[in-house]
Design a protein around this motif. Structure first.
Motif, short mmCIF file in Angstrom:
data_model
loop_
_atom_site.label_atom_id
_atom_site.label_comp_id
_atom_site.label_asym_id
_atom_site.label_seq_id
_atom_site.Cartn_x
_atom_site.Cartn_y
_atom_site.Cartn_z
N ARG A 24 0.86 -1.19 0.00
CA ARG A 24 0.00 0.00 0.00
C ARG A 24 0.88 1.23 0.00
O ARG A 24 2.05 1.18 0.38
N THR A 25 0.33 2.34 -0.44
CA THR A 25 1.10 3.57 -0.47
C THR A 25 1.08 4.22 0.91
O THR A 25 0.36 3.80 1.80
N GLY A 26 1.85 5.28 1.06
CA GLY A 26 1.83 6.05 2.30
C GLY A 26 2.78 5.48 3.33
O GLY A 26 3.77 4.84 3.01
N PHE A 27 2.46 5.70 4.61
CA PHE A 27 3.34 5.30 5.70
C PHE A 27 2.56 4.43 6.67
O PHE A 27 1.34 4.32 6.61
N HIS A 28 3.29 3.81 7.58
CA HIS A 28 2.67 2.89 8.53
C HIS A 28 2.82 3.42 9.94
O HIS A 28 3.81 4.06 10.27
N PHE A 29 1.82 3.18 10.74
CA PHE A 29 1.87 3.55 12.15
C PHE A 29 1.11 2.50 12.93
O PHE A 29 0.43 1.64 12.37
N ASP A 30 1.24 2.56 14.23
CA ASP A 30 0.66 1.54 15.10
C ASP A 30 -0.83 1.78 15.28
O ASP A 30 -1.23 2.64 16.05
N LYS A 31 -1.67 1.06 14.56
CA LYS A 31 -3.11 1.22 14.69
C LYS A 31 -3.61 0.45 15.90
O LYS A 31 -3.24 -0.70 16.10
N ALA A 81 3.14 10.12 26.54
CA ALA A 81 2.78 11.39 25.91
C ALA A 81 2.35 11.18 24.46
O ALA A 81 2.61 10.13 23.87
N ILE A 82 1.68 12.17 23.90
CA ILE A 82 1.19 12.05 22.53
C ILE A 82 2.35 12.29 21.57
O ILE A 82 2.60 13.41 21.13
N SER A 83 3.10 11.26 21.29
CA SER A 83 4.12 11.35 20.27
C SER A 83 3.41 11.33 18.91
O SER A 83 2.20 11.13 18.84
N ARG A 84 4.16 11.51 17.85
CA ARG A 84 3.50 11.52 16.53
C ARG A 84 2.81 10.19 16.26
O ARG A 84 1.68 10.14 15.76
N ASP A 85 3.46 9.07 16.62
CA ASP A 85 2.86 7.77 16.38
C ASP A 85 1.56 7.62 17.17
O ASP A 85 0.57 7.09 16.67
N ASN A 86 1.57 8.10 18.40
CA ASN A 86 0.36 8.03 19.21
C ASN A 86 -0.71 8.97 18.69
O ASN A 86 -1.91 8.68 18.77
N LEU A 87 -0.32 10.12 18.20
CA LEU A 87 -1.29 11.05 17.61
C LEU A 87 -2.01 10.37 16.45
O LEU A 87 -3.24 10.42 16.35
N LEU A 88 -1.26 9.73 15.58
CA LEU A 88 -1.86 9.10 14.41
C LEU A 88 -2.72 7.90 14.80
O LEU A 88 -3.82 7.71 14.27
N SER A 89 -2.22 7.08 15.72
CA SER A 89 -2.99 5.90 16.11
C SER A 89 -4.22 6.29 16.92
O SER A 89 -5.22 5.57 16.93
N MET A 90 -4.17 7.44 17.60
CA MET A 90 -5.34 7.95 18.31
C MET A 90 -6.38 8.48 17.31
O MET A 90 -7.58 8.28 17.45
N CYS A 145 -30.13 -3.72 23.30
CA CYS A 145 -29.41 -4.88 22.75
C CYS A 145 -28.89 -4.61 21.34
O CYS A 145 -27.80 -5.07 20.96
N GLU A 146 -29.65 -3.87 20.55
CA GLU A 146 -29.26 -3.62 19.16
C GLU A 146 -28.19 -2.53 19.04
O GLU A 146 -27.44 -2.53 18.06
N ASN A 147 -28.14 -1.62 20.01
CA ASN A 147 -27.29 -0.44 19.83
C ASN A 147 -26.09 -0.34 20.76
O ASN A 147 -25.08 0.27 20.39
N PHE A 148 -26.15 -0.89 21.94
CA PHE A 148 -25.13 -0.56 22.92
C PHE A 148 -24.00 -1.59 23.04
O PHE A 148 -23.05 -1.37 23.79
N SER A 149 -24.08 -2.67 22.29
CA SER A 149 -22.93 -3.58 22.29
C SER A 149 -21.72 -2.88 21.68
O SER A 149 -20.58 -3.12 22.07
N VAL A 150 -21.99 -1.96 20.72
CA VAL A 150 -20.89 -1.24 20.09
C VAL A 150 -20.16 -0.34 21.08
O VAL A 150 -18.96 -0.09 20.95
N THR A 151 -20.86 0.16 22.08
CA THR A 151 -20.22 1.07 23.04
C THR A 151 -19.35 0.32 24.04
O THR A 151 -18.69 0.95 24.87
N GLN A 152 -19.35 -1.01 23.98
CA GLN A 152 -18.46 -1.79 24.83
C GLN A 152 -17.07 -1.93 24.22
O GLN A 152 -16.17 -2.50 24.82
N LYS A 153 -16.92 -1.40 23.01
CA LYS A 153 -15.63 -1.49 22.35
C LYS A 153 -14.67 -0.45 22.93
O LYS A 153 -15.03 0.69 23.16
N THR A 154 -13.46 -0.87 23.18
CA THR A 154 -12.43 0.05 23.62
C THR A 154 -11.18 -0.25 22.81
O THR A 154 -11.12 -1.23 22.06
N LEU A 155 -10.17 0.60 22.93
CA LEU A 155 -8.96 0.42 22.14
C LEU A 155 -7.93 -0.36 22.94
O LEU A 155 -7.67 -0.05 24.10
#
Length: 500
Positions: A23-30, A106-115, A487-497
């Motif tokens: 892929r084009t572009g650059f890579h960061f920690d997703k 701290a919010i380094s560039r990699d963390n900024l992008l992954s955030m 049940c239909e909507n709030f399972s998604v809000t249980q997602k965290t990073l």
């Protein structure tokens, strides 16, 4: 390898191997999403919410992590947000303790992008098909953040990179005066953005409301606004440090001095141009108690001609250059609202005003999920008052604690700013701040929500009990409907990073 190749064909083949990527572009920690047992939901803060007129627009302020807020907003506002403006943290240490709590460092560039990456994915889902997103960013991170936007929205959805001259500024340690920032502009899925045709064709990059002063040249030059002829922090030149005779015979030097010394201040115009400006009516003198000489020397910015008396092309398209908004305006306005310096580097209201006004629809929903001091909210309110629009803002901010905000930014700045400019008074009923002495309340209503949590196996209080469906735009539901809704909507809000 290339230099040791036997033939040109072999060298080209080797070069192709070195330039072939998946892929084009650059890579960061997703950061990946993971499921938890905790549901995040909106809980109304009735103490901070208020109504000025039930018939007026109700705006929203959401306090909490913007990732959780975006997940909750997707329940109600998927494909319904017309304009998004964000001013994310640009780099290391910009988010203080909040960064340590949420991202381990701290919010380094990699963390900024992954955030940014997962938040932009959610933001894209919220945008209407003809929606637009603006992102403020500095010159150090612009290229990297644009790469993330290209990845999320697609290169075909890129509109432009607006250049904002935010200051005249002194040079930095490397001897360069960095006076610009950038505003990345993207649409959704390469769809059409409906720009304000009157705004783009007739006003170009000008804010017509600034041109309020009149003189004898108005019929040909239009109205004007004055700007100081002197400026500090520019490259010093002896030829630009000379005396100008004021109406009472006083000789004024740059910075209001009464003598010619080098304090870093100079005139913007040459001596010859000043003589021309005085003769042609392009300069004016204003009494000033803050200047030692007693005068401010100003030049006139006319609506129809430039400061060389040449006509301005009023049929030019919408320009990606913003030159009439200075960053310090943001601090000046906020200081008038709070009577003290309480927030570092807030964006100017006129900048956000300009961006939102560029969209033709006056009934848009505007989202800012890095709301900070609440500038976007005030910009929406002021624009509505000026053109009788019905725009609605949704602001999301964390409640970071700083030296100037011991209760957190949301409680000490964002909510209080909105309360003061919308109602004309503080939450405690006082109204002794400077802004309200110069302006009328902007009106409308505000609902304040906070991100609350409940475990999906909580024995005392279940999600079905604590979640208020009316906060998501619904009428009260029956028990059966409520169960289905949660049940239909709030399972998604249980997602965290996931953390590293």
């Amino acid at each position: 390898l290339i230099s040791n190749a036997d033939t040109k064909t072999e060298a080209i083949s080797i070069a192709e191997l070195g330039t072939t990527y998946k892929r084009t572009g650059f890579h960061f920690d997703k950061r990946l999403e993971k499921q938890t047992s905790t549901i995040k939901y909106f809980k109304k803060n009735s103490d901070l919410s208020f109504v000025t007129d039930p018939n007026k627009t109700t705006h929203k302020l959401i306090i909490g992590d913007n990732y959780d807020a975006l997940l909750n907003l997707s329940i109600t506002y998927k494909n319904k947000i017309d304009v998004i403006y964000i001013d994310p943290p640009y780099g290391k240490d910009k988010m203080g303790e909040f960064a340590q709590t949420n991202y381990q460092n701290a919010i380094s560039r990699d963390n900024l992008l992954s955030m940014l990456y997962p938040r932009l994915l959610l933001a894209k889902e919220l945008l209407t098909d003809d929606g637009v997103i603006f992102c403020s960013i500095d010159d150090k991170n612009q290229a990297y953040v644009k790469g993330v936007f290209d990845d999320v929205f697609g290169e075909n959805s890129y509109i432009c990179n607006m250049i904002w001259r935010k200051k005249t500024g002194a040079s930095d340690a490397k001897g360069i005066a960095v006076i610009t920032e950038y505003i990345l502009t993207y649409c959704k899925n390469n769809q059409q953005v409906y720009w304000n045709t009157i705004f783009t064709q007739n006003l170009c990059s000008f804010d017509v409301k600034r041109y309020r002063c009149e003189d004898e040249y108005q019929s040909t030059r239009g109205k004007y606004y004055p700007d100081n002829l002197d400026r500090g922090g520019l490259n010093y030149s002896e030829n630009m440090n000379y005396g100008i005779k004021c109406p009472d015979g006083t000789i004024a030097y740059p910075n209001g001095r009464t003598e010619q010394i080098n304090d870093g201040w100079i005139w913007k115009w040459s001596k010859e141009k000043v003589e021309w400006g005085l003769k042609e009516g392009f300069l004016e003198f204003r009494k000033s108690n803050d200047k030692p000489c007693g005068w401010s020397v100003c030049y006139k910015n006319y609506l129809y001609v430039d400061n060389e008396n040449k006509p301005i092309n009023r049929s030019a398209p919408f320009k990606n250059l913003i030159v009439d908004v200075i960053n310090s305006e943001g601090t000046e306005i906020l200081n008038k609202i709070f009577s003290k310096n309480i927030f570092k580097n807030p964006k100017p209201v006129s900048l956000i005003h300009y961006l939102i006004e560029s969209i033709s629809n006056k009934d848009v929903k505007v989202l800012d999920f890095f709301a900070g001091s609440g500038t976007t909210g005030q910009a929406v309110l002021e624009l509505n008052k000026e053109d009788q629009g019905n725009r609605q803002f949704i602001l999301v901010t964390n409640n970071e604690v700083t030296e100037t905000t011991p209760n957190g930014i949301a409680y000490d700045v964002t909510s209080k700013r909105l309360k003061r400019v919308m109602t004309g008074e503080c939450y405690d009923g006082t109204n002794d701040f400077k802004w309200i002495k110069e302006n009328k309340p902007l009106g409308d209503n505000l609902d304040v929500y906070e991100i609350a949590e409940v475990s999906n196996n909580n024995q005392k209080h279940s999600a079905f009990e604590v979640i208020d469906e009316t906060l998501y735009g619904l009428d009260p539901l029956s028990p059966e409907e409520k169960i289905k809704f949660v049940c239909e909507n709030f399972s998604v809000t249980q997602k965290t990073l996931q953390e590293r």
